[in-house]
Motif scaffolding. Structure first.
Motif, mmCIF file in Angstrom:
data_model
loop_
_atom_site.group_PDB
_atom_site.id
_atom_site.type_symbol
_atom_site.label_atom_id
_atom_site.label_comp_id
_atom_site.label_asym_id
_atom_site.label_seq_id
_atom_site.Cartn_x
_atom_site.Cartn_y
_atom_site.Cartn_z
ATOM 1 N N ASP A 1 0.808 -1.094 -0.151
ATOM 2 C CA ASP A 1 -0.004 -0.133 -0.097
ATOM 3 C C ASP A 1 0.925 1.295 0.040
ATOM 4 O OD1 ASP A 1 -3.036 0.855 0.360
ATOM 5 O OD2 ASP A 1 -2.133 1.940 1.833
ATOM 6 N N ASP A 2 2.121 1.249 0.637
ATOM 7 C CA ASP A 2 2.876 2.432 0.798
ATOM 8 C C ASP A 2 3.180 2.762 -0.408
ATOM 9 O OD1 ASP A 2 2.303 2.469 3.606
ATOM 10 O OD2 ASP A 2 4.393 1.644 3.839
ATOM 11 N N ALA A 3 3.618 2.067 -1.377
ATOM 12 C CA ALA A 3 4.160 2.408 -2.723
ATOM 13 C C ALA A 3 3.272 2.347 -3.869
ATOM 14 C CB ALA A 3 5.151 1.161 -3.265
ATOM 15 N N ALA A 4 1.947 2.033 -3.549
ATOM 16 C CA ALA A 4 1.015 2.372 -4.703
ATOM 17 C C ALA A 4 0.594 3.441 -5.150
ATOM 18 C CB ALA A 4 -0.519 1.523 -3.966
ATOM 19 N N ASP A 5 0.701 4.562 -4.211
ATOM 20 C CA ASP A 5 0.293 5.915 -4.863
ATOM 21 C C ASP A 5 1.484 6.460 -5.927
ATOM 22 O OD1 ASP A 5 -2.055 6.277 -3.597
ATOM 23 O OD2 ASP A 5 -1.128 6.872 -1.731
ATOM 24 N N GLU A 6 2.633 6.071 -5.456
ATOM 25 C CA GLU A 6 3.935 6.473 -6.341
ATOM 26 C C GLU A 6 3.747 5.950 -7.672
ATOM 27 O OE1 GLU A 6 8.786 6.774 -6.461
ATOM 28 O OE2 GLU A 6 7.631 6.008 -4.584
ATOM 29 N N ALA A 7 3.442 4.724 -7.611
ATOM 30 C CA ALA A 7 3.202 3.743 -8.772
ATOM 31 C C ALA A 7 2.312 4.485 -9.498
ATOM 32 C CB ALA A 7 3.156 2.319 -8.230
ATOM 33 N N LEU A 8 1.035 4.514 -8.955
ATOM 34 C CA LEU A 8 -0.007 5.002 -9.704
ATOM 35 C C LEU A 8 0.220 6.288 -10.598
ATOM 36 C CD1 LEU A 8 -3.090 4.349 -10.686
ATOM 37 C CD2 LEU A 8 -3.688 5.561 -8.407
ATOM 38 N N ASP A 9 1.050 7.382 -9.756
ATOM 39 C CA ASP A 9 1.178 8.789 -10.585
ATOM 40 C C ASP A 9 2.058 8.391 -11.699
ATOM 41 O OD1 ASP A 9 -0.046 10.035 -8.588
ATOM 42 O OD2 ASP A 9 1.617 10.463 -7.295
ATOM 43 N N ALA A 10 2.987 7.295 -11.458
ATOM 44 C CA ALA A 10 3.928 7.142 -12.498
ATOM 45 C C ALA A 10 3.098 6.526 -13.863
ATOM 46 C CB ALA A 10 5.113 6.118 -12.183
ATOM 47 N N LEU A 11 2.167 5.634 -13.610
ATOM 48 C CA LEU A 11 1.513 5.221 -14.767
ATOM 49 C C LEU A 11 0.534 6.225 -15.296
ATOM 50 C CD1 LEU A 11 0.239 1.748 -13.626
ATOM 51 C CD2 LEU A 11 2.043 2.122 -14.980
ATOM 52 N N SER A 12 0.098 7.267 -14.680
ATOM 53 C CA SER A 12 -0.602 8.246 -14.769
ATOM 54 C C SER A 12 -0.021 9.064 -15.896
ATOM 55 C CB SER A 12 -1.273 9.139 -13.854
ATOM 56 O OG SER A 12 -2.261 8.281 -13.118
ATOM 57 N N SER A 13 1.232 9.062 -15.898
ATOM 58 C CA SER A 13 2.069 10.050 -16.781
ATOM 59 C C SER A 13 3.113 9.406 -17.717
ATOM 60 C CB SER A 13 2.883 11.094 -16.107
ATOM 61 O OG SER A 13 3.784 10.613 -14.898
ATOM 62 N N VAL A 14 2.523 8.064 -18.126
ATOM 63 C CA VAL A 14 3.259 6.881 -18.664
ATOM 64 C C VAL A 14 3.878 7.499 -20.028
ATOM 65 C CG1 VAL A 14 1.359 5.747 -19.756
ATOM 66 C CG2 VAL A 14 3.762 4.522 -19.379
ATOM 67 N N ALA A 15 3.136 8.248 -20.667
ATOM 68 C CA ALA A 15 3.553 9.237 -22.093
ATOM 69 C C ALA A 15 4.450 10.208 -21.860
ATOM 70 C CB ALA A 15 2.479 9.408 -22.926
ATOM 71 N N ASP A 16 4.809 10.705 -20.674
ATOM 72 C CA ASP A 16 5.360 11.956 -20.612
ATOM 73 C C ASP A 16 6.818 11.736 -19.926
ATOM 74 O OD1 ASP A 16 3.171 13.473 -21.739
ATOM 75 O OD2 ASP A 16 2.232 13.172 -19.551
ATOM 76 N N ALA A 17 7.146 10.783 -19.379
ATOM 77 C CA ALA A 17 8.325 10.355 -18.646
ATOM 78 C C ALA A 17 9.149 9.337 -19.573
ATOM 79 C CB ALA A 17 8.281 9.867 -17.340
ATOM 80 N N PRO A 18 10.590 9.221 -19.491
ATOM 81 C CA PRO A 18 11.193 8.087 -19.693
ATOM 82 C C PRO A 18 10.734 6.427 -19.070
ATOM 83 C CG PRO A 18 12.706 9.755 -19.112
ATOM 84 C CD PRO A 18 11.401 10.142 -18.574
ATOM 85 N N VAL A 19 10.705 5.653 -20.176
ATOM 86 C CA VAL A 19 10.211 4.317 -19.503
ATOM 87 C C VAL A 19 10.939 3.962 -18.244
ATOM 88 C CG1 VAL A 19 9.860 1.747 -20.230
ATOM 89 C CG2 VAL A 19 9.229 3.778 -21.917
ATOM 90 N N GLU B 1 12.097 5.494 -15.859
ATOM 91 C CA GLU B 1 11.428 6.134 -14.494
ATOM 92 C C GLU B 1 10.132 5.661 -14.222
ATOM 93 O OE1 GLU B 1 11.131 10.078 -14.813
ATOM 94 O OE2 GLU B 1 13.495 10.752 -15.397
ATOM 95 N N THR B 2 9.237 5.183 -15.331
ATOM 96 C CA THR B 2 7.989 4.543 -14.907
ATOM 97 C C THR B 2 8.277 2.997 -14.401
ATOM 98 O OG1 THR B 2 6.789 5.729 -16.737
ATOM 99 C CG2 THR B 2 5.849 3.613 -15.868
ATOM 100 N N VAL B 3 9.067 2.332 -14.839
ATOM 101 C CA VAL B 3 9.274 1.066 -14.503
ATOM 102 C C VAL B 3 9.815 0.948 -13.120
ATOM 103 C CG1 VAL B 3 10.805 -0.958 -14.900
ATOM 104 C CG2 VAL B 3 9.683 0.023 -16.903
ATOM 105 N N ASP B 4 10.787 1.965 -12.687
ATOM 106 C CA ASP B 4 11.258 1.860 -11.445
ATOM 107 C C ASP B 4 10.336 2.166 -10.341
ATOM 108 O OD1 ASP B 4 13.800 2.226 -9.881
ATOM 109 O OD2 ASP B 4 12.952 4.011 -9.299
ATOM 110 N N ALA B 5 9.293 2.799 -10.825
ATOM 111 C CA ALA B 5 8.249 2.912 -9.762
ATOM 112 C C ALA B 5 7.401 1.649 -9.657
ATOM 113 C CB ALA B 5 7.117 4.098 -9.962
ATOM 114 N N LEU B 6 7.407 0.697 -10.529
ATOM 115 C CA LEU B 6 6.912 -0.566 -10.673
ATOM 116 C C LEU B 6 7.576 -1.686 -10.070
ATOM 117 C CD1 LEU B 6 5.044 -0.194 -13.921
ATOM 118 C CD2 LEU B 6 4.279 0.653 -11.807
ATOM 119 N N ARG B 7 8.891 -1.502 -9.327
ATOM 120 C CA ARG B 7 9.588 -2.439 -8.800
ATOM 121 C C ARG B 7 9.460 -2.533 -7.245
ATOM 122 N NH1 ARG B 7 14.247 -4.143 -11.489
ATOM 123 N NH2 ARG B 7 15.308 -3.579 -9.362
ATOM 124 N N LEU B 8 9.938 -3.603 -6.747
ATOM 125 C CA LEU B 8 10.176 -3.530 -5.190
ATOM 126 C C LEU B 8 11.396 -2.942 -5.019
ATOM 127 C CD1 LEU B 8 8.924 -7.380 -4.474
ATOM 128 C CD2 LEU B 8 7.772 -5.137 -3.994
#
Length: 457
Positions: A429-447, A449-456
């Motif tokens: 739960d603690d990491a979910a909001d950051e990951a969700l924000d990364a997915l919400s801007s998936v077209a605007d950031a390097p891949v 960076e997005t993937v890093d938010a989806l890692r443990l």
């Protein structure tokens, strides 16, 4: 000499489309697909049947992430793991005419995009183009399945593993910086590949079932890698393999599918799932909800009759024993809703499957083929449900198509809430909001960076 020019008009249309610009509204749709699949993959990596495999399997090292874990492996192994994870929870997006296109296209190639430091817009656009191409290929292949299965019953049974080499190959080639010649050869190599499972054990629920999609994506990424090194594809296969489709479809329809690339964007007809179960269970679930069962318990229900299209009737197995088997069981999905008023990721774990009141009710659910719904399929995936209570009362609900269909889409808030639940399941739960924000801007950031938010971490 292998021809270097297209051998068929439809092949030429594919290559012309490979450089077509993606309109902003279509890119936005593509961003939703990418976010959907990546969130599904994170949740899938945490599924009890796959978590140990993804953690302990001996893969070559590399700079491509296995989503939902702390591992980095080579891009082809990442394609194997991420695509299998993307379909495991049965929550990934899909297309009525084109199958589960996004899973292989997105999860199969995201590791290549990460390893090559691709920007989000380039990745999303590449996924959109592959999505458009593969929905059309699957539409045509679907017409061939029935005829082939009459002759060879096990052939082309798994919807995740026939055309799905092309999508990750095409996207991976773009993300690796392929020029026009290499992209053409990548398509020719991948278009002559099909990782075909001899049986789709969805009712048994064997965990290996989900990795068939992964093997297909792995083959696609490998095709792109080898073609970049000079491998040439088969021009003859373009005619020998695909010419028969012209006979199976209406006159001119096959060529027309690809002539419409870039003018008709099929991604607009995608669906997003509100429930983590096979799409064939969704119209019955929605019809059950419309019948009104909030005041009932499993013991109050004498019988549930489901009337739907023929393919949906195949989901009639009862007392499923595994996560995957339960996700493909309409009786289990309906019984679980009666018991809990929802169907969540946790309801497919071992502890929930041991609920005898729910499993007992599955044996009182009957599925029936209905001519009206069969005629409407695959344009609409509808169902009617009749609930008979122990008091002798009958309650009826009906749906022409499931929630999440492009004709009844999930709201932005509902989709965001669903994705957050998937991310919390996989990352905490603690990491979910950051990951969700990364997915919400998936077209605007390097891949990366997005993937890093989806890692443990």
């Amino acid at each position: 000499m292998i021809p270097t020019t297209p051998v068929r008009d439809w092949e030429r249309a594919v290559y012309d489309f490979s450089t077509t610009s993606v309109p902003p509204e279509v890119r936005e749709a593509g961003s939703h697909v990418v976010a959907d699949v990546l969130a599904a993959a994170v949740a899938g990596a945490a599924a009890e049947q796959h978590a140990d495999v993804l953690r302990d399997a001996a893969f070559a090292g590399g700079n491509a992430s296995v989503l939902g874990t702390d591992r980095r492996v080579d891009p082809a192994s990442a394609a194997l793991c991420n695509t299998a994870a993307a379909i495991t929870q049965e929550i990934e997006e899909g297309h009525n005419r084109g199958g589960h296109v996004g899973a292989s296209v997105v999860a199969g190639a995201v590791g290549v995009a990460e390893a090559n430091d691709v920007d989000g817009a380039t990745f999303v656009d590449a996924c959109v183009r592959s999505y458009e191409l593969c929905t059309r290929l699957e539409y045509a292949i679907f017409a061939m399945k029935a005829r082939l299965n009459d002759a060879v019953p096990w052939l082309l049974r798994d919807p995740h593993s026939t055309w799905t080499t092309v999508g990750p190959a095409f996207t991976a080639a773009v993300c690796a910086g392929a020029d026009a010649d290499t992209l053409r050869e990548t398509f020719r190599v991948a278009a002559n590949l099909a990782v075909v499972s001899m049986h789709d054990p969805y009712a048994e629920g064997a965990p290996a079932r989900n990795f068939t999609a992964g093997f297909s994506a792995q083959a696609g990424v490998s095709a792109a890698t080898l073609t970049a090194a000079g491998l040439r594809g088969s021009a003859a296969a373009v005619s020998e393999v695909y010419d028969p489709f012209a006979d199976l479809l209406a006159e001119g329809e096959f060529d027309g599918l690809f002539e419409s690339l870039g003018t008709e964007w099929w991604i607009g007809e995608r669906y997003h799932k509100p429930y983590p179960s096979c799409r064939y269970t969704h119209a019955p679930l929605d019809a059950l909800r419309e019948a009104g069962v909030d005041d009932l318990t499993p013991d109050d229900v004498t019988r549930i009759d489901v009337h739907t299209y023929r393919n949906g009737v195949d989901m009639g197995h009862t007392r499923p024993e595994t996560l995957t088997a339960a996700k493909f069981s309409t009786p289990y999905a309906l019984a679980r809703w009666v018991a809990d008023g929802e169907v969540s990721l946790e309801h497919f774990e071992s502890e929930s499957l041991a609920d005898d009141a729910v499993q007992s009710l599955t044996e009182r659910v009957r599925l029936h083929e209905d001519d009206e719904f069969e005629r409407a399929f695959p344009g609409s995936w509808g169902a009617r449900v009749v609930v008979t209570t122990d008091a002798g009362e009958t309650r009826t609900g009906r749906r022409p198509h499931p929630r999440g269909d492009y004709r009844d889409p999930l709201s932005t808030a509902d989709l965001r809430e669903r994705n957050r639940a998937l991310l919390a399941y996989g990352l905490g739960d603690d990491a979910a909001d950051e990951a969700l924000d990364a997915l919400s801007s998936v077209a605007d950031a390097p891949v990366s960076e997005t993937v890093d938010a989806l890692r443990l971490h």
